[in-house]
Design an enzyme around this catalytic site. Structure first.
Site, PDB file in Angstrom:
ATOM      1  N   SER A 269      28.701  18.798  44.281  1.00 32.41           N
ATOM      2  CA  SER A 269      28.198  17.688  45.157  1.00 32.41           C
ATOM      3  C   SER A 269      28.972  17.558  46.187  1.00 32.41           C
ATOM      4  O   SER A 269      27.985  16.842  47.423  1.00 32.41           O
ATOM      5  CB  SER A 269      27.949  16.630  44.215  1.00 32.41           C
ATOM      6  OG  SER A 269      27.038  16.316  43.001  1.00 32.41           O
TER       7      SER A 269
ATOM      8  N   THR B  83      28.523  11.479  37.199  1.00 33.98           N
ATOM      9  CA  THR B  83      28.341  12.714  35.832  1.00 33.98           C
ATOM     10  C   THR B  83      28.924  12.735  34.375  1.00 33.98           C
ATOM     11  O   THR B  83      29.665  11.753  34.026  1.00 33.98           O
ATOM     12  CB  THR B  83      29.055  14.044  36.419  1.00 33.98           C
ATOM     13  OG1 THR B  83      28.769  15.279  36.281  1.00 33.98           O
ATOM     14  CG2 THR B  83      30.191  13.975  37.221  1.00 33.98           C
TER      15      THR B  83
ATOM     16  N   LYS C 237      27.255   9.092  32.541  1.00 38.09           N
ATOM     17  CA  LYS C 237      26.059   8.909  32.714  1.00 38.09           C
ATOM     18  C   LYS C 237      24.974   7.499  31.967  1.00 38.09           C
ATOM     19  O   LYS C 237      24.857   6.877  32.254  1.00 38.09           O
ATOM     20  CB  LYS C 237      25.234  10.040  32.662  1.00 38.09           C
ATOM     21  CG  LYS C 237      25.232  11.450  33.770  1.00 38.09           C
ATOM     22  CD  LYS C 237      23.927  12.287  33.522  1.00 38.09           C
ATOM     23  CE  LYS C 237      24.660  13.311  35.067  1.00 38.09           C
ATOM     24  NZ  LYS C 237      23.279  14.405  34.652  1.00 38.09           N
TER      25      LYS C 237
ATOM     26  N   ASP D 183      17.675  13.375  38.443  1.00 35.50           N
ATOM     27  CA  ASP D 183      17.000  14.531  37.605  1.00 35.50           C
ATOM     28  C   ASP D 183      16.109  14.926  37.692  1.00 35.50           C
ATOM     29  O   ASP D 183      15.082  16.078  37.365  1.00 35.50           O
ATOM     30  CB  ASP D 183      18.252  14.575  36.769  1.00 35.50           C
ATOM     31  CG  ASP D 183      19.212  15.300  36.798  1.00 35.50           C
ATOM     32  OD1 ASP D 183      20.073  15.611  37.960  1.00 35.50           O
ATOM     33  OD2 ASP D 183      20.457  14.849  36.269  1.00 35.50           O
TER      34      ASP D 183
ATOM     35  N   ASN E 215      16.328  22.717  19.939  1.00 39.24           N
ATOM     36  CA  ASN E 215      17.758  22.281  19.847  1.00 39.24           C
ATOM     37  C   ASN E 215      18.501  23.200  18.323  1.00 39.24           C
ATOM     38  O   ASN E 215      17.865  22.729  17.394  1.00 39.24           O
ATOM     39  CB  ASN E 215      17.934  20.947  20.401  1.00 39.24           C
ATOM     40  CG  ASN E 215      19.180  20.747  20.730  1.00 39.24           C
ATOM     41  OD1 ASN E 215      20.433  21.228  21.794  1.00 39.24           O
ATOM     42  ND2 ASN E 215      19.894  19.454  20.044  1.00 39.24           N
ATOM     43  N   ARG E 216      19.900  23.505  19.407  1.00 36.01           N
ATOM     44  CA  ARG E 216      20.366  23.684  17.717  1.00 36.01           C
ATOM     45  C   ARG E 216      21.088  22.097  16.737  1.00 36.01           C
ATOM     46  O   ARG E 216      20.687  23.077  15.775  1.00 36.01           O
ATOM     47  CB  ARG E 216      22.375  24.256  18.577  1.00 36.01           C
ATOM     48  CG  ARG E 216      23.147  24.339  17.873  1.00 36.01           C
ATOM     49  CD  ARG E 216      24.263  24.947  18.491  1.00 36.01           C
ATOM     50  NE  ARG E 216      24.871  22.972  19.112  1.00 36.01           N
ATOM     51  CZ  ARG E 216      26.317  23.105  19.531  1.00 36.01           C
ATOM     52  NH1 ARG E 216      27.054  24.417  20.090  1.00 36.01           N
ATOM     53  NH2 ARG E 216      26.273  22.107  20.321  1.00 36.01           N
TER      54      ARG E 216
ATOM     55  N   TYR F 124      23.341  26.181  37.717  1.00 34.42           N
ATOM     56  CA  TYR F 124      23.064  26.269  38.761  1.00 34.42           C
ATOM     57  C   TYR F 124      23.909  27.410  39.364  1.00 34.42           C
ATOM     58  O   TYR F 124      24.327  28.223  40.331  1.00 34.42           O
ATOM     59  CB  TYR F 124      22.868  25.300  39.983  1.00 34.42           C
ATOM     60  CG  TYR F 124      23.816  24.023  39.765  1.00 34.42           C
ATOM     61  CD1 TYR F 124      23.640  22.960  38.843  1.00 34.42           C
ATOM     62  CD2 TYR F 124      25.477  24.458  40.087  1.00 34.42           C
ATOM     63  CE1 TYR F 124      24.191  21.944  38.618  1.00 34.42           C
ATOM     64  CE2 TYR F 124      26.450  23.126  39.537  1.00 34.42           C
ATOM     65  CZ  TYR F 124      25.764  21.757  38.981  1.00 34.42           C
ATOM     66  OH  TYR F 124      27.236  21.119  38.897  1.00 34.42           O
TER      67      TYR F 124
ATOM     68  N   GLY G 283      17.830  26.816  38.881  1.00 37.54           N
ATOM     69  CA  GLY G 283      18.459  25.116  38.801  1.00 37.54           C
ATOM     70  C   GLY G 283      19.457  25.165  39.820  1.00 37.54           C
ATOM     71  O   GLY G 283      19.015  23.785  39.879  1.00 37.54           O
TER      72      GLY G 283
END
Ligand code: NAP
Length: 485
Positions: free
Chosen positions: A234, A279, A283, A319, A366-367, A430, A451
């Site tokens: 960023s 971040t 969040k 996002d 999901n796990r 990304y 991403g």
């Protein structure tokens, strides 16, 4: 309110040349750091005609400078400086020379300084120091190393209280969180800020060069908070956008612990910080400290961008809009498409919010099954186990786990049998640009969306929310490419 360029030079002649440059660059006065010269000078004549008011400083080693001599020698140099037209001298708060006024020194004003190169003490202690310094000379100066948001808050709070006294003072931060106190010195009520002549010529940690300082006088301050603030793309993206668009702005890191978030929010208002990226791990926890959330942040239950609208702090989630733009740019319409989201964290929720809004059918794997169920419930989807997806057919598959990211296991989050030609596969990761997920999907005939696209669009939306101007995609893409090299 004045900008004082602190001159680091080897000789008096060099210092005299630097004063002329400082004047050209818009300085109001200069501080000549005699302690940083190769040896204390005896002849100050070249500085006599220097075109700006001058301050003489011989900072001792004990206070963070280089001077190790005796007080008599310091007195001798300061007398010489007074005779050479210096109008200010700097003495440390514990100097035995304080109060000493002979014929030469009667002509100069004394800046009484205190430096703390370790940290910033509680506000009450800063006030004590500054009042004492003020009582011992003409102008109190305090410079404290600001290591944390709490320390920055102490310094800003002390500035507010000192402003109430009506007396002139200089209170600055050094170290990692120091620059903002120098950029916003007017707002903090400091009568002066110190700047370097150019980058690389700083005389204190956290000092900003005069050109940047002048440019930023009414500039836009943005940044990022989280803990730890690992390597983020960023800063590069936003700094590149400010630069390319000719907007006076900067992007600074504000690492904060959870309990520091309310202090940071107060600082956003006090220091006029236009906005922050948020971040991991704040969040979600930051939401309770904001004045309002936008629809996307409400939907996702997480904020990745804060916008300061005249003191009202608005939480956004860019996002969600970024995913919509990434799919649109790839020419993919998700309406009615059967879509698999792998993962159930923040990125997965943003993805689910986008897919639901754009009319896709959502399946979450999901796990931890219970987390998949939670996301499925929230966004009217279906939850399945990671192993269940093998025999299922999807039009869109999005990886929202960190598997494949730099520093994480380089493995696929799902069985590759899920991929087939005609499918769209997106990875929100990304770094690296090409993940095992994307490589495998492409090899099996999928259209892929990296991403990086989401990263760029979320930054474009944030930048626009902070500055009112939309940055060009290519500028941010180039900044990301450089980071990925
Ligand atoms: P998060 O909230 O921590 O969620 C991570 C998810 O991944 C959880 O569902 C977790 O499963 C799952 N997971 C983690 N390790 C796993 C493993 N070894 N095997 C299987 N599943 C695993 O993280 P996040 O904020 O959603 O971020 C996820 C990724 O998205 C990160 O790589 C981040 O960099 C990226 N991201 C990219 C953008 C962008 O702009 N491109 C934006 C946001 C995030 P459990 O529930 O079982 O723990």
């Amino acid at each position: 309110m004045a900008i004082c360029v602190s001159v680091r030079s080897a000789t008096v002649k060099e210092a005299a040349a630097a004063v002329s440059v400082a004047q050209e660059k818009g300085a109001d006065l200069v501080e000549v750091r005699f302690d940083l010269m190769s040896s204390p000078p005896t002849d100050l004549a070249p500085l006599k005609t220097a075109p700006l008011p001058k301050m003489a400083t011989l900072r001792s080693k004990a206070h963070g400078g280089e001077w190790e001599g005796k007080d008599e020698d310091r007195l001798r140099l300061y007398r010489r400086a007074a005779r050479a037209g210096f109008s200010l001298i700097d003495l440390e708060i514990d100097s035995p020379l304080l109060g000493f006024r002979d014929r030469d020194l009667k002509k100069v004003e004394v800046v009484v300084s205190h430096h703390d190169h370790e940290g910033t003490p509680p506000t009450s202690r800063i006030i004590e120091i500054m009042l004492l310094a003020g009582a011992r000379g003409d102008l109190a100066k305090g410079a404290f190393k600001v290591n944390t948001v709490s320390e920055l808050h102490r310094l800003v709070h002390a500035s507010k209280l000192l402003s109430l006294t009506g007396k002139k003072f200089v209170l600055l931060g050094m170290g990692p969180l120091g620059p903002i106190t120098r950029l916003r010195y007017r707002r903090l009520g400091s009568s002066m800020t110190y700047a370097s002549l150019e980058p690389g010529k700083e005389t204190a940690q956290g000092q900003v060069d005069i050109a940047s300082l002048k440019k930023m006088e009414n500039g836009i301050i943005t940044g990022i908070t989280g803990m730890p603030l690992g390597h983020s793309f960023s800063p590069s993206m936003h700094r590149a956008a400010f630069e390319a668009m000719g907007i006076a702005g900067t992007y600074l890191p504000f690492p904060a612990q959870r309990e520091e978030l309310p202090l940071l929010m107060e600082l956003m208002r006090d220091l006029d910080i236009a906005g922050l990226n948020v971040t991991i791990p704040h969040k979600e926890t930051v939401m309770e400290h904001l004045d309002r959330l936008d629809g996307n942040a409400e939907d996702v239950g997480a904020v990745n961008v804060i916008v300061n609208q005249k003191g009202r702090l608005i939480g956004k989630n860019t996002d969600v809009s970024a995913l919509a733009q990434a799919f649109k740019a790839a020419g993919v319409d998700v309406r009615g498409k059967r879509s698999l989201i792998v993962g159930a964290g923040g990125a997965a929720r943003a993805c689910a919010a986008f897919l639901r809004r754009d009319g896709a059918n959502i399946v979450v794997a999901n796990r931890t099954r219970s987390r998949a169920e939670e996301v499925a419930r929230r966004f009217s989807g279906e939850a399945v186990g990671l192993d269940d997806v093998k025999g299922m057919d999807f039009d869109v598959v999005v990886n929202c786990t960190p598997l494949g990211m730099k520093g994480f296991p380089s493995q696929l989050p799902i069985d590759p049998e899920v991929f087939h030609p005609g499918q769209v596969a997106m990875d929100v990761i990304y770094n690296p640009e090409r993940t095992p997920f994307l490589t495998e999907a492409e090899a099996r005939g999928c259209k892929i969306i990296p991403g990086r696209e989401m990263l760029i669009y979320q930054a474009m939306d944030a930048f626009e929310a902070w500055t009112g101007q939309r940055p060009p995609y290519e500028i941010l893409a180039e900044a990301v490419r450089k980071e990925q090299e």
